[in-house]
Design a protein around this motif. Structure first.
Motif, mmCIF file in Angstrom:
data_model
loop_
_atom_site.group_PDB
_atom_site.id
_atom_site.type_symbol
_atom_site.label_atom_id
_atom_site.label_comp_id
_atom_site.label_asym_id
_atom_site.label_seq_id
_atom_site.Cartn_x
_atom_site.Cartn_y
_atom_site.Cartn_z
ATOM 1 N N LEU A 204 -17.769 4.187 6.913
ATOM 2 C CA LEU A 204 -17.429 2.763 6.823
ATOM 3 C C LEU A 204 -16.200 2.482 7.676
ATOM 4 O O LEU A 204 -15.346 3.354 7.853
ATOM 5 N N LEU A 205 -16.141 1.259 8.178
ATOM 6 C CA LEU A 205 -14.912 0.772 8.798
ATOM 7 C C LEU A 205 -14.442 -0.371 7.914
ATOM 8 O O LEU A 205 -15.188 -1.317 7.689
ATOM 9 N N THR A 206 -13.261 -0.260 7.354
ATOM 10 C CA THR A 206 -12.865 -1.112 6.228
ATOM 11 C C THR A 206 -11.730 -2.074 6.597
ATOM 12 O O THR A 206 -11.064 -1.884 7.611
ATOM 13 N N PRO A 207 -11.501 -3.062 5.736
ATOM 14 C CA PRO A 207 -10.289 -3.871 5.881
ATOM 15 C C PRO A 207 -9.057 -2.996 5.678
ATOM 16 O O PRO A 207 -9.093 -2.050 4.892
ATOM 17 N N TYR A 208 -7.976 -3.335 6.380
ATOM 18 C CA TYR A 208 -6.715 -2.609 6.214
ATOM 19 C C TYR A 208 -5.730 -3.390 5.361
ATOM 20 O O TYR A 208 -4.682 -2.882 4.995
ATOM 21 N N MET A 209 -6.073 -4.635 5.077
ATOM 22 C CA MET A 209 -5.270 -5.418 4.140
ATOM 23 C C MET A 209 -6.169 -5.760 2.955
ATOM 24 O O MET A 209 -7.327 -6.124 3.156
ATOM 25 N N VAL A 210 -5.616 -5.661 1.760
ATOM 26 C CA VAL A 210 -6.426 -5.923 0.564
ATOM 27 C C VAL A 210 -5.674 -6.833 -0.395
ATOM 28 O O VAL A 210 -4.445 -6.986 -0.302
ATOM 29 N N THR A 211 -6.419 -7.410 -1.330
ATOM 30 C CA THR A 211 -5.794 -8.280 -2.329
ATOM 31 C C THR A 211 -5.170 -7.452 -3.447
ATOM 32 O O THR A 211 -5.444 -6.267 -3.594
ATOM 33 N N ASN A 212 -4.363 -8.118 -4.251
ATOM 34 C CA ASN A 212 -3.722 -7.444 -5.373
ATOM 35 C C ASN A 212 -4.740 -6.916 -6.383
ATOM 36 O O ASN A 212 -4.514 -5.898 -7.024
ATOM 37 N N GLU A 213 -5.854 -7.638 -6.531
ATOM 38 C CA GLU A 213 -6.897 -7.173 -7.452
ATOM 39 C C GLU A 213 -7.387 -5.789 -7.029
ATOM 40 O O GLU A 213 -7.623 -4.917 -7.861
ATOM 41 N N SER A 214 -7.539 -5.610 -5.729
ATOM 42 C CA SER A 214 -8.010 -4.316 -5.232
ATOM 43 C C SER A 214 -6.987 -3.227 -5.497
ATOM 44 O O SER A 214 -7.331 -2.114 -5.891
ATOM 45 N N MET A 215 -5.720 -3.546 -5.278
ATOM 46 C CA MET A 215 -4.668 -2.554 -5.519
ATOM 47 C C MET A 215 -4.596 -2.215 -7.006
ATOM 48 O O MET A 215 -4.290 -1.083 -7.388
ATOM 49 N N TYR A 216 -4.882 -3.192 -7.842
ATOM 50 C CA TYR A 216 -4.887 -2.947 -9.279
ATOM 51 C C TYR A 216 -6.041 -2.015 -9.670
ATOM 52 O O TYR A 216 -5.856 -1.061 -10.426
ATOM 53 N N ALA A 217 -7.213 -2.284 -9.132
ATOM 54 C CA ALA A 217 -8.401 -1.524 -9.543
ATOM 55 C C ALA A 217 -8.245 -0.036 -9.265
ATOM 56 O O ALA A 217 -8.653 0.803 -10.061
ATOM 57 N N THR A 218 -7.650 0.328 -8.144
ATOM 58 C CA THR A 218 -7.516 1.748 -7.831
ATOM 59 C C THR A 218 -6.258 2.353 -8.438
ATOM 60 O O THR A 218 -6.034 3.555 -8.308
ATOM 61 N N GLY A 219 -5.419 1.516 -9.077
ATOM 62 C CA GLY A 219 -4.311 2.070 -9.846
ATOM 63 C C GLY A 219 -2.946 2.038 -9.169
ATOM 64 O O GLY A 219 -1.969 2.483 -9.752
ATOM 65 N N GLN A 220 -2.870 1.514 -7.941
ATOM 66 C CA GLN A 220 -1.559 1.432 -7.274
ATOM 67 C C GLN A 220 -0.685 0.371 -7.939
ATOM 68 O O GLN A 220 0.517 0.565 -8.109
ATOM 69 N N PHE A 221 -1.320 -0.757 -8.295
ATOM 70 C CA PHE A 221 -0.601 -1.835 -8.976
ATOM 71 C C PHE A 221 -0.961 -1.792 -10.457
ATOM 72 O O PHE A 221 -2.065 -1.388 -10.784
ATOM 73 N N PRO A 222 -0.095 -2.201 -11.361
ATOM 74 C CA PRO A 222 1.222 -2.784 -11.100
ATOM 75 C C PRO A 222 2.352 -1.765 -10.975
ATOM 76 O O PRO A 222 3.440 -2.113 -10.556
ATOM 77 N N LYS A 223 2.085 -0.499 -11.274
ATOM 78 C CA LYS A 223 3.196 0.431 -11.431
ATOM 79 C C LYS A 223 3.887 0.808 -10.121
ATOM 80 O O LYS A 223 5.078 1.072 -10.098
ATOM 81 N N PHE A 224 3.119 0.834 -9.027
ATOM 82 C CA PHE A 224 3.693 1.381 -7.795
ATOM 83 C C PHE A 224 3.825 0.355 -6.676
ATOM 84 O O PHE A 224 3.669 0.683 -5.507
ATOM 85 N N VAL A 225 4.133 -0.882 -7.066
ATOM 86 C CA VAL A 225 4.313 -1.943 -6.061
ATOM 87 C C VAL A 225 5.334 -1.561 -5.005
ATOM 88 O O VAL A 225 5.175 -1.909 -3.829
ATOM 89 N N ASP A 226 6.373 -0.851 -5.390
ATOM 90 C CA ASP A 226 7.462 -0.575 -4.457
ATOM 91 C C ASP A 226 7.061 0.385 -3.347
ATOM 92 O O ASP A 226 7.743 0.487 -2.334
ATOM 93 N N ASP A 227 5.969 1.104 -3.531
ATOM 94 C CA ASP A 227 5.523 2.035 -2.499
ATOM 95 C C ASP A 227 4.713 1.345 -1.420
ATOM 96 O O ASP A 227 4.445 1.931 -0.377
ATOM 97 N N ALA A 228 4.302 0.094 -1.682
ATOM 98 C CA ALA A 228 3.354 -0.569 -0.780
ATOM 99 C C ALA A 228 4.047 -1.586 0.114
ATOM 100 O O ALA A 228 5.130 -2.085 -0.200
ATOM 101 N N TYR A 229 3.400 -1.876 1.236
ATOM 102 C CA TYR A 229 3.850 -2.959 2.101
ATOM 103 C C TYR A 229 3.044 -4.203 1.773
ATOM 104 O O TYR A 229 1.832 -4.242 1.994
ATOM 105 N N GLU A 230 3.710 -5.219 1.251
ATOM 106 C CA GLU A 230 3.037 -6.473 0.977
ATOM 107 C C GLU A 230 3.294 -7.417 2.140
ATOM 108 O O GLU A 230 4.392 -7.428 2.698
ATOM 109 N N VAL A 231 2.299 -8.208 2.479
ATOM 110 C CA VAL A 231 2.443 -9.113 3.619
ATOM 111 C C VAL A 231 2.027 -10.524 3.237
ATOM 112 O O VAL A 231 1.362 -10.736 2.227
ATOM 113 N N GLY A 232 2.411 -11.476 4.061
ATOM 114 C CA GLY A 232 2.066 -12.871 3.802
ATOM 115 C C GLY A 232 3.210 -13.587 3.136
ATOM 116 O O GLY A 232 4.073 -12.963 2.529
#
Length: 439
Positions: A204-232
């Motif tokens: 697959l060739l995937t999106p490189y930017m994702v919504t917060n819902e996606s980050m939540y589903a895989t477990g990065q959010f809400p606990k590890f927000v500080d590790d991520a680059y948020e944009v917009g």
RNA sequence: GGAGACAUGGCAGAGUGGUAAUGCAGCGGACUCGAAAUCCGCCGAACCGAUGUAGAAUCGGCGCCGGGGUUCGAAUCCCCGUGUCUCCUCCA
């Protein structure tokens, strides 16, 4: 996300397993106390709602019978009830949010076979491998020749890695690959993707930017927000820290057809990480960057197949290192060292002769139903007709930059050239990198 | 980026304030040697709670894209979003 019913019904066992995952004692007690409050509010509210439904029915009937005084009496009674319901619902949504937030911060429970311990010193080596004929290259834990250069030194000497200008343009932990360096990186990930395709993974060739819902589903959010680059402007999008996020979320909120399972997918992507908490570590070279390429493997499986599939995925990652003829070992991570969503993790560590140790190059995990619960990824069991959560697995196959670094260290020659591993030659087009062909 | 239309079960599709028609599909049954046709019955997925239990079942809540609001009562009225389609604009 853990199953709240399991936590409720197996309180002591669950508490111990959470403590093993470095969760503070008492966190579960607080969660379950709030859950009890939540359920008690639901009971109260639902009783009133049932009454409201009943009386509303009577009001409708009375109005149809033109009995306005009876209707009017019931309506004024129900005005009080409506107020009570509103009040209870308000309390309920507050406690629900609190319970959900607490639950969302709990890591997955470890499989019983995982060694229990608070940190990486409790990890257990499973096996190690190196080619029978190293053809003069350094063996793991042998005496390292003194002329051997660190990968960043030889990369800079050959002019194929440009760290200084990376810093100029983007700051610390960014770099440019130049000429043969860029071509080697491309050869490596093309080789990896082709291998995985052969093993049954769909690319697959995937999106490189994702919504917060996606980050939540895989477990990065809400606990590890500080590790991520948020944009917009309102920070509503996040740069993926791994293709795992894009791959697992591909089928979020879906009921998969049973015949699709197990489903194997793979993707190359850049991974963007703040590396908060890694200040001062690995400040030189390709080991720890804010942006790096990685080929990721993901599987969706039936629950009963997931551990078998975990072994196979680990072998798929090992296969890359074996074909590249790089010495490595496989370790099983302890309960305290595993990632947030994982129930069992194998790390692959590749040999870095100038550091005289193995360094992580891949991490292969079975998250069981942890992500599937968060992302609502299910399938219908044909035997029972019921919906079940799939198990999700993810593994690097492999971190591309670290693979290039390992090649530069393990395949360098005394004259300052790099021999290209046999399997990469069809991809790279040459069998050596020297100053002459570095561009 | 601008304008408009639309969003109801597995699918199709009614419903403009009184608590989700109908058809197809599906499931169970009758008829039949068997099947088709026909007839009868059941049927929105997920979720939550209670009783109960390890298989459920029963009752209730919820439920018409999501979130708020008005109301005794909302698929229906109001507000804010999201998605899809069409047209315009722009562009790799």
């Amino acid at each position: 996300m853990l199953d709240i019913k399991y936590l409720r019904n197996n309180r002591d066992e669950a508490n111990q397993r959470l403590i093993d995952r470095n969760v503070e004692d008492g966190v579960l007690d607080k969660l379950l106390a709030d859950d009890e409050k939540r359920r008690s509010l639901i009971r109260k509210a639902e009783q009133l709602k049932a009454k409201r439904n009943q009386v509303s029915d009577q009001i409708g009937a009375a109005k149809r019978a033109k009995d306005n005084s009876a209707a009017q009496k019931a309506i004024s009674d129900m005005q009080t009830v409506a107020g009570q319901i509103k009040d209870l619902d308000k309390q309920l949504s507050a406690i629900e949010e609190s319970v959900h937030t607490q639950a969302a911060h709990l890591p997955n429970l470890a499989d019983p076979r995982v060694p229990v311990g608070p940190d990486d010193s409790y990890n257990v080596e499973q096996r190690k491998w190196q080619p029978t004929d190293l053809q003069g290259r350094p063996a793991a834990f042998s005496k390292t020749p003194t002329w051997l250069k660190a990968h960043f030194e030889i990369g800079e000497d050959l002019g194929i890695l440009d760290f200084q200008r990376g810093v100029k343009v983007s700051g610390a932990r960014f770099l440019y690959y130049v000429g043969a360096g860029a071509r080697l990186e491309r050869a490596v990930y093309n080789f990896m993707l082709d291998e995985h395709r052969r093993e049954g993974y769909t690319e697959l060739l995937t999106p490189y930017m994702v919504t917060n819902e996606s980050m939540y589903a895989t477990g990065q959010f809400p606990k590890f927000v500080d590790d991520a680059y948020e944009v917009g402007k309102n920070q509503s999008m996040t740069m993926i820290p791994t293709a795992e996020v894009a791959l697992v979320n591909w089928r979020r909120d879906e009921v998969l057809d049973e015949s699709e399972l197990p489903l194997y997918i793979t993707a190359l992507s850049p991974a963007f990480r703040q590396e908060a908490g890694a200040a001062g570590k690995d400040t030189r070279g390709l080991i720890r960057l804010h942006q790096f390429n990685k080929v990721e493997m993901v599987k969706f499986t039936k629950p009963e197949d997931s551990y078998n599939e975990l072994e196979k995925m680990t072998v798929d990652a090992e296969n890359i290192l074996q074909k590249l003829e790089l010495p490595y070992h496989v370790i099983r991570l302890s309960t305290g060292d595993m990632g947030f969503g994982s129930a069992m993790t194998y790390d692959l560590e590749v040999w870095f002769p100038t550091q005289d140790k193995y360094r992580e190059i891949s991490s292969v995990s079975n998250d069981e139903d942890f992500q599937a619960r968060r992302g609502h990824i299910q399938y219908r069991d044909s035997k029972t007709g019921k919906l079940r959560f799939v198990h999700t697995l993810n593994g690097s196959g492999l971190a591309v930059g670290r693979t290039v670094a390992a090649i530069l260290e393990n395949y360098q020659n005394e004259d300052g050239t790099i021999t290209i591993p046999e399997v990469l030659r069809p991809y790279f087009g040459e069998d050596k990198i020297s100053k002459e062909n570095a561009r």
